[in-house]
Design an enzyme around this catalytic site. Structure first.
Site, short mmCIF file in Angstrom:
data_model
loop_
_atom_site.label_atom_id
_atom_site.label_comp_id
_atom_site.label_asym_id
_atom_site.label_seq_id
_atom_site.Cartn_x
_atom_site.Cartn_y
_atom_site.Cartn_z
N ASP A 154 43.58 32.98 40.53
CA ASP A 154 43.13 34.36 40.65
C ASP A 154 42.64 34.67 42.04
O ASP A 154 42.11 33.79 42.72
CB ASP A 154 41.99 34.56 39.65
N HIS A 181 50.50 42.39 34.45
CA HIS A 181 49.15 42.74 34.92
C HIS A 181 49.09 43.01 36.42
O HIS A 181 48.55 44.03 36.86
CB HIS A 181 48.21 41.59 34.54
#
Ligand SMILES: *[C@@H]1O[C@H](CO)[C@@H](O)[C@H](O)[C@H]1NC(C)=O
Ligand SMILES: *[C@@H]1O[C@H](CO)[C@@H](O)[C@H](O)[C@H]1NC(C)=O
Ligand SMILES: *[C@@H]1O[C@H](CO)[C@@H](O)[C@H](O)[C@H]1NC(C)=O
Ligand SMILES: *[C@@H]1O[C@H](CO)[C@@H](O)[C@H](O)[C@H]1NC(C)=O
Ligand SMILES: *[C@@H]1O[C@H](CO)[C@@H](O)[C@H](O)[C@H]1NC(C)=O
Ligand SMILES: *[C@@H]1O[C@H](CO)[C@@H](O)[C@H](O)[C@H]1NC(C)=O
Ligand SMILES: *[C@@H]1O[C@H](CO)[C@@H](O)[C@H](O)[C@H]1NC(C)=O
Ligand SMILES: *[C@@H]1O[C@H](CO)[C@@H](O)[C@H](O)[C@H]1NC(C)=O
Length: 531
Positions: free
Chosen positions: A232, A375
């Site tokens: 991330d 996403h």
């Protein structure tokens, strides 16, 4: 959202700790509030993520944009590079007393941006502070910051953000007593604890603790990965006046993140003291990891040449838009490419356009390499909105979150259920003391922007939750998209049949609520908030 974000995924990191002197020395250092200095950085620096600038490079960039890095709180531009971080939510009990202590006790501990970039200047524990609208009013600050989301508070947005009522919210975020948040970051919880206890004894009864949440980067090789397992933070933007972009990294004007700077759409309507502050959105997001993994296991993409396990991994990668290594599916459409994921000069270098395409939009019907609903594509559409990208989007945030909670236990993994031992399906429980004792996989969203409406809210409402974005029929962002608890339909996940609609019956990310804050400049704390 955890994902909400501008990229969104959440993240974390790693820090070195060596020769750390504990905060016990807080009160014995040279000046009353000085902390002992560091020899190794408190920040993490996963090699696959964009580096922070060196202090020399940042000073040069800042000087070209007339930016004062020593006046800007350190967390705003640094992003998610924390090893451990505590969020301490408080209410102000005695404003006169608090104002005096804000100046004498808190301000000397507030860590600025230049300090964090220079190891020799880093404190043992970094401290930042933000105030809610209620908090500013408690301090008699009645100037309008001109951000209606901030002034209304996050609870007011509960429906428009897609949350299914307050059922899952931490009660303290519902009760309306939070005036501010203190962020404490370090490489050890010990450092944070001793800084906090030193602070609390000095602040005395001027404040009351409302709620606190301890975050930590995941352990070992999972460092830098959120709880579902994906690396991330790759997509955080480069902010002008702070850092230079890596290939494919979005470049955002300073004022999209910092109030009162070039690019702040509200610049003409801010009080002068708000300059170089930023709006901090805090969201506590639970991740249902065993449930997510079961969904992948049960629904492998059945492409030729893929085993069921590979098909499950591909489904997860297409939901996110990246493999767990960080490699983008657009560049690695069928199987993970860990070398690509690990290379920060390549892992963000794509637009969704054709090779060499520099103007115009991406193919509006081609989801073979990456679903429109993925996403990272929903939250940063790149060529879907047209190239060059900088001219087509002013919806950027700097994400500064950190994971929470322990790793999945063997029992949870086997049972496919988060915390089966207590028999509580998350979502029906509002008893905080139960929450505190449950094994939650939590992730927070912390992000900064100069407009909550153009930043966090826009990404959540107009992109992630908008089933017609970027094209009719795309459906929800399968990770952070929210429909007030209703089932969510998503297309594009099955590359053998992109128009196939898959219904998600579980929200794998559950909002536990949060609040909006303003993180002022150090000079605003000194000259306005503490007087
Ligand atoms: C930069 O900010 C610091 C902290 O508020 C302040 O002391 C300093 O005077 C500022 N520098 C300039 C050039 O404005
Ligand atoms: C806030 O303003 C009120 C009304 O003017 C005043 O009575 C009070 O002392 C002020 N409080 C602080 C902390 O300045
Ligand atoms: C608030 O703090 C001030 C300064 O410490 C003190 O004089 C005053 O008595 C306190 N007020 C209350 C209501 O405790
Ligand atoms: C830090 O403080 C918390 C809350 O008081 C406590 O639960 C935890 O055990 C402490 N951790 C360490 C490492 O001291
Ligand atoms: C806030 O900004 C709007 C325009 O964006 C303006 O109309 C309004 O007057 C501003 N309010 C204040 C208090 O400055
Ligand atoms: C766009 O993608 C579709 C589906 O893969 C393909 O059939 C079409 O030829 C592409 N169009 C262009 C202009 O490349
Ligand atoms: C967990 O999910 C997997 C995959 O669907 C399934 O094979 C297994 O039986 C489930 N375990 C339990 C205890 O339900
Ligand atoms: C919340 O849960 C705790 C721990 O089980 C229990 O002691 C307490 O009575 C519960 N409170 C309420 C209001 O249900």
């Amino acid at each position: 959202m955890k994902l909400t974000t501008s990229p969104i995924l959440l993240i974390s990191s790693l820090g070195l700790c060596a020769g750390i002197v504990s905060g016990v020395h807080l009160n014995t250092a040279r000046s009353p509030n000085a902390q002992p200095k560091r020899k190794t950085s408190m920040l993490i620096d996963p090699p696959a993520l964009p580096d922070l600038p060196t202090i020399t490079a940042a000073k040069a960039a800042a000087s070209a944009f007339d930016l004062n890095l020593t006046d800007i709180q350190g967390d705003i531009l640094i992003g998610m590079k924390k090893k451990k971080e505590l969020f301490f939510f408080f209410s102000i009990s005695n404003a006169t007393d608090f104002k005096a202590k804000l100046k004498s006790t808190i301000l000397p501990l507030v860590t600025n941006t230049a300090q964090l970039l220079d190891v020799a200047q880093q404190p043992q524990t970094a401290l930042n502070i933000g105030f809610s609208q209620r908090g500013l009013l408690a301090l008699n600050i009645t100037d309008e910051l001109n951000d209606s989301a901030f002034s209304g508070g996050q609870l007011q947005d509960i429906s428009s953000l897609g949350d299914p009522g307050t059922t899952n919210w931490v009660p303290e975020f519902v009760a309306g007593h939070i005036h501010g948040v203190i962020l404490l970051a370090s490489d050890t919880v010990d450092n944070i604890n001793s800084t906090l206890s030193g602070l609390q004894s000095k602040l005395g009864t001027s404040i009351t603790e409302i709620y606190s949440l301890q975050g930590a980067a995941r352990p070992g090789s999972e460092e830098g990965h959120e709880h579902f397992g994906y690396l991330d933070g790759i997509s955080n933007p480069a902010v002008e006046g702070f850092q230079s972009p890596l290939p494919g990294q979005a470049v955002v004007p300073t004022g999209e993140i910092l109030v009162g700077e070039n690019g702040d759409a509200g610049i003409d309507n801010r009080p002068s003291w708000a300059k170089d502050g930023s709006f901090l959105v805090f969201r506590q997001l639970q991740q249902l990891v065993p449930e997510f993994n079961k969904f992948l296991t049960d629904n492998p993409i059945r492409a030729p040449a893929l085993t069921p396990k590979q098909g499950s991994e591909l489904l997860g990668a297409r939901m996110i838009g990246r493999w767990k290594s960080g490699a983008p599916v657009f560049l690695a459409p069928l199987v993970d490419n860990p070398a690509l994921g690990a290379d920060p000069t390549r892992n963000n270098d794509f637009t969704y356009g054709a090779p060499g395409q520099t103007t115009g939009k991406a193919n509006a019907t081609d989801q073979s390499k990456c679903p429109f609903s993925a996403h990272i594509r929903k939250t940063r559409p790149r060529a879907d909105l047209g190239l060059p990208e900088s001219s087509s989007s002013n919806h950027h945030i700097v994400r500064g979150g950190i994971p929470y909670g322990p790793e999945v236990t063997g029992n949870e993994a086997t049972s496919n259920t988060t915390n089966i031992e207590r028999g509580l399906a998350f979502g029906s429980n509002t008893n905080l003391s139960l929450f505190k004792h449950r094994m939650l996989m939590l992730h927070d969203l912390v992000c900064y922007q100069s407009s909550i409406a153009a930043g966090f809210q826009f990404l959540q409402q107009k992109w992630a939750d908008n089933t017609k974005f970027i094209h009719a029929g795309v459906g929800f962002d399968p990770i952070i998209g929210a429909a007030q608890g209703a089932q969510r339909a998503v297309t594009g996940l099955d590359l053998t049949n992109p128009s196939r609609s898959i219904t998600l019956t579980t929200d794998f990310v559950v909002s536990r609520g949060g609040e909006y804050f303003f993180s002022p400049s150090l000079s605003a704390i000194a000259n306005t908030l503490s007087v």
